[in-house]
Design a protein around this motif. Sequence first.
Motif, mmCIF file in Angstrom:
data_model
loop_
_atom_site.group_PDB
_atom_site.id
_atom_site.type_symbol
_atom_site.label_atom_id
_atom_site.label_comp_id
_atom_site.label_asym_id
_atom_site.label_seq_id
_atom_site.Cartn_x
_atom_site.Cartn_y
_atom_site.Cartn_z
ATOM 1 N N SER A 141 -0.833 36.106 -18.877
ATOM 2 C CA SER A 141 -0.671 37.561 -18.976
ATOM 3 C C SER A 141 0.784 37.962 -19.203
ATOM 4 C CB SER A 141 -1.211 38.234 -17.706
ATOM 5 O OG SER A 141 -0.464 37.835 -16.575
ATOM 6 N N HIS A 142 0.963 39.204 -19.672
ATOM 7 C CA HIS A 142 2.279 39.817 -19.853
ATOM 8 C C HIS A 142 3.159 38.998 -20.798
ATOM 9 C CE1 HIS A 142 0.756 42.184 -16.639
ATOM 10 N NE2 HIS A 142 0.937 41.267 -15.708
ATOM 11 N N ASN A 143 2.621 38.688 -21.982
ATOM 12 C CA ASN A 143 3.374 38.032 -23.047
ATOM 13 C C ASN A 143 3.110 38.777 -24.345
ATOM 14 O OD1 ASN A 143 4.833 35.432 -22.152
ATOM 15 N ND2 ASN A 143 2.875 35.253 -21.087
ATOM 16 N N HIS A 144 3.345 38.123 -25.477
ATOM 17 C CA HIS A 144 3.110 38.740 -26.794
ATOM 18 C C HIS A 144 2.155 37.870 -27.608
ATOM 19 C CE1 HIS A 144 6.387 41.324 -25.646
ATOM 20 N NE2 HIS A 144 7.263 40.334 -25.675
ATOM 21 N N LEU A 145 1.148 37.335 -26.953
ATOM 22 C CA LEU A 145 0.220 36.417 -27.592
ATOM 23 C C LEU A 145 -0.815 37.168 -28.421
ATOM 24 C CD1 LEU A 145 -0.279 34.132 -24.467
ATOM 25 C CD2 LEU A 145 1.085 33.598 -26.491
ATOM 26 N N GLY A 146 -1.385 36.470 -29.405
ATOM 27 C CA GLY A 146 -2.377 37.096 -30.268
ATOM 28 C C GLY A 146 -3.415 36.094 -30.728
ATOM 29 N N GLY A 147 -4.394 36.594 -31.496
ATOM 30 C CA GLY A 147 -5.442 35.734 -32.017
ATOM 31 C C GLY A 147 -6.567 35.539 -31.031
ATOM 32 N N LEU A 174 -12.365 31.798 -18.052
ATOM 33 C CA LEU A 174 -11.353 32.306 -17.139
ATOM 34 C C LEU A 174 -11.515 33.805 -16.949
ATOM 35 C CD1 LEU A 174 -8.205 30.371 -18.437
ATOM 36 C CD2 LEU A 174 -9.609 29.823 -16.452
ATOM 37 N N LYS A 175 -10.794 34.344 -15.968
ATOM 38 C CA LYS A 175 -10.842 35.780 -15.719
ATOM 39 C C LYS A 175 -10.052 36.535 -16.783
ATOM 40 C CE LYS A 175 -10.728 34.647 -10.831
ATOM 41 N NZ LYS A 175 -9.907 34.680 -9.620
ATOM 42 N N ALA A 176 -10.474 37.762 -17.037
ATOM 43 C CA ALA A 176 -9.786 38.577 -18.039
ATOM 44 C C ALA A 176 -8.339 38.824 -17.659
ATOM 45 C CB ALA A 176 -10.533 39.900 -18.226
ATOM 46 N N ALA A 177 -8.059 38.900 -16.348
ATOM 47 C CA ALA A 177 -6.688 39.162 -15.900
ATOM 48 C C ALA A 177 -5.725 38.057 -16.317
ATOM 49 C CB ALA A 177 -6.654 39.330 -14.382
ATOM 50 N N SER A 178 -6.246 36.865 -16.591
ATOM 51 C CA SER A 178 -5.383 35.760 -17.022
ATOM 52 C C SER A 178 -4.780 36.005 -18.401
ATOM 53 C CB SER A 178 -6.179 34.449 -17.041
ATOM 54 O OG SER A 178 -6.673 34.134 -15.761
ATOM 55 N N PHE A 179 -5.323 36.992 -19.130
ATOM 56 C CA PHE A 179 -4.852 37.260 -20.490
ATOM 57 C C PHE A 179 -4.373 38.701 -20.666
ATOM 58 C CE2 PHE A 179 -8.303 34.147 -20.502
ATOM 59 C CZ PHE A 179 -7.700 33.064 -21.117
ATOM 60 N N SER A 180 -4.285 39.475 -19.577
ATOM 61 C CA SER A 180 -3.973 40.900 -19.686
ATOM 62 C C SER A 180 -2.576 41.133 -20.247
ATOM 63 C CB SER A 180 -4.097 41.574 -18.319
ATOM 64 O OG SER A 180 -3.162 41.035 -17.415
ATOM 65 N N ASP A 181 -2.374 42.335 -20.795
ATOM 66 C CA ASP A 181 -1.082 42.743 -21.361
ATOM 67 C C ASP A 181 -0.640 41.819 -22.494
ATOM 68 O OD1 ASP A 181 1.027 44.471 -21.615
ATOM 69 O OD2 ASP A 181 2.276 43.487 -20.120
ATOM 70 N N ASN A 182 -1.600 41.398 -23.319
ATOM 71 C CA ASN A 182 -1.342 40.734 -24.604
ATOM 72 C C ASN A 182 -2.182 41.490 -25.626
ATOM 73 O OD1 ASN A 182 0.291 38.043 -24.187
ATOM 74 N ND2 ASN A 182 -1.207 38.091 -22.536
ATOM 75 N N SER A 183 -1.597 42.485 -26.251
ATOM 76 C CA SER A 183 -2.382 43.468 -26.997
ATOM 77 C C SER A 183 -3.144 42.869 -28.175
ATOM 78 C CB SER A 183 -1.459 44.583 -27.503
ATOM 79 O OG SER A 183 -0.411 44.038 -28.291
ATOM 80 N N ASP A 184 -2.715 41.712 -28.694
ATOM 81 C CA ASP A 184 -3.359 41.161 -29.888
ATOM 82 C C ASP A 184 -4.322 40.023 -29.587
ATOM 83 O OD1 ASP A 184 -1.962 42.931 -31.535
ATOM 84 O OD2 ASP A 184 -0.241 41.585 -31.677
ATOM 85 N N LEU A 185 -4.576 39.749 -28.302
ATOM 86 C CA LEU A 185 -5.545 38.710 -27.947
ATOM 87 C C LEU A 185 -6.964 39.263 -28.022
ATOM 88 C CD1 LEU A 185 -4.147 36.668 -24.901
ATOM 89 C CD2 LEU A 185 -4.574 35.862 -27.214
ATOM 90 N N CYS A 186 -7.906 38.410 -28.380
ATOM 91 C CA CYS A 186 -9.307 38.835 -28.420
ATOM 92 C C CYS A 186 -10.198 37.630 -28.159
ATOM 93 C CB CYS A 186 -9.644 39.471 -29.769
ATOM 94 S SG CYS A 186 -9.412 38.351 -31.178
#
Length: 647
Positions: A198-204, A213-225
């Motif tokens: 979470s809280h990075n600039h990851l995408g894709g 995994l839990k959604a919170a593990s990827f939060s605050d990465n606007s381009d992740l899906c």
Amino acid sequence: MAKICKSSWCLLILAIVLQLVHTCICLSEPDLLIQFKDSLKNTGALSNWDAKVPSCKGDQPNWSGVLCDKGNVWGLKLENMGLKGDINEDALSQLKSLRTLSFMNNDFEGPLPDMKKLGALKSFYLSNNKFSGEIPADAFVGMLSIKKIHLSNNQLSGPIPSSLGTLPKLMELTLDGNQFSGQIPDFTQERLINVNFSHNHLGGQIPASLSNLKAASFSDNSDLCGAPLEPCPGPPERKLSVVTIVLVAIAVVVALGAIVAVIIILSRRKKAPQLGDAPAAAAAPQGHNKPPSEDLDRLEKGMSPDRGSEGKKSDQNIKLSFLRDDVGKFDMSDLLKASAEVLGSGMFGSTYKAALNTGPVMVVKRYRQMNNVGKEEFHEHMRRLGRLSHPNVLPLVAFYYRKEEKLIVSTYVENVSLAVQLHGNKSRGLSSPDWRTRLKIVKGVSKGLLYLYNSLPSLIAPHGHLKSSNVILNENNEPLLTDYGLLPVVNLEQARDQMIAYKSPEFKQNGRITKKTDVWSLGVLILELLTGKFPSNFLQQGKGSDTDLPTWVHSVVKDEWTVEVFDKDMQGTKHCEGEMMKLLKIALILCEPEIDNRWDIKEAVDRIEEIKERDDVDDFHSSYTSETDMRSSRGLSEDFINVPMNG
């Protein structure tokens, strides 16, 4: 020619001898640790590292931060020491028994150390430093024993190293709070149980191997899906041909015509309703499918909740999730039927007092700023908070989850909050707490906070929102902490705007919170107790964005430590000025803008516990420790985070 040959043979023999000598010369563990220390800066916390003294004696260390096993160094735990400089991997690599490293909460900068040189490590913790730059893709190749890698809250950038996905024993990986970009590489480890991107600039798209995994593990990465987040956009749809569009339009028109015909036929058969044929409530659904928010909205506006016709509760009750077995069970309809009143409305929602018909009085807090957290994660976190038990921590009783809002239920405490005691008693015609009561409150709050640190070690700020309105006093003026441990489940944007942890100097300066952020909040709370000043008033009065309560106190005592700084409404201060001054100076150290100068929570509690109700001597100027002496005695943090004792 013979002489040349003889010379060559001599050189060869000399080289072999030198190699043998080099091989036989092995530095001792103390020498290697001193070599490692020499590469660091600001090493005052390692002052007892002395090559003349063995670093280990059996399983007991002789040196600070050293972990020992059978006389050998198996770990270094150098946290919260303000260390800087370079990490000498070459010296550490020669410590044959070294299995774990923790340099968390220091000031290391620059590129990440070359961890491949430490291939035997089982865990390393480098979170909450200032490491920056990209990590090479092969940075972790060959680390076949590594189980735990913690790199949270640094300034690392670039893609996530693909070699992380090849580590066979990896179980924990925290990369949150950095500047990583690009796609997340594939992870095939079956034992991977604790991961945070979470809280990075990851995408894709998130790799399928991480979709559980839990959604919170990827939060605050606007381009992740992709699972567990929203699905990725599908490929563009093909344009329909003109013929297809015409056929679809004809089918739609025919369907609409059939629907209209059916409606006309049914309306003609339907008997016109007669006034009083049935109760108005009959038109309502029989099950209580509406969310409790509708009734709570009515309660908040001063209206009675809608309880259905004749006051009967719904057949289908909304169930609460209970966290304690020593409280009688009830459901949402019981709360809505209870004699209730609105206690207040804060930044996150409203608080209600509900007196159950059969049972105790409950407090229901309604949160609307948690809609980014998933149901499973929220349930797990609430169960974790529900296991807490301490005399100075208000226990949670139950909770309710909806996507749009959450309810948290706790027992009602008859007395009022500390904020009301300090700032609202005058308007109620009551006296302010005396010195003895205020000291009791400070000691209780600090012990409750230390308990949260010890019980929630994975949270950077175990309370996160410590302020006087979140301290409730019972009938004996014992303080109870509330609204604790909510930092992981509050929406990040609202947390940054409203929660006390994000008002700290370190967040204003560096955009991060640390293990000493709650300590800063404790210092401000103590200053509020001693001065009677409300902290937020300074900003509201327009005295400048850099003006706060600690700054004001410093300005008052800048030239002379004077009792004029204390609350004039505080009674029972005779022969107590020296102890009051001690506590004031402790509070200012806890409020230090520089994290290195701020005590950790364990030392803060120890120092606060030493404060007495009365001076030992009447001349208080000789009874309190000078600020310089207190700073020089700043101890090492004992708030370590889960460095495994067995690797």
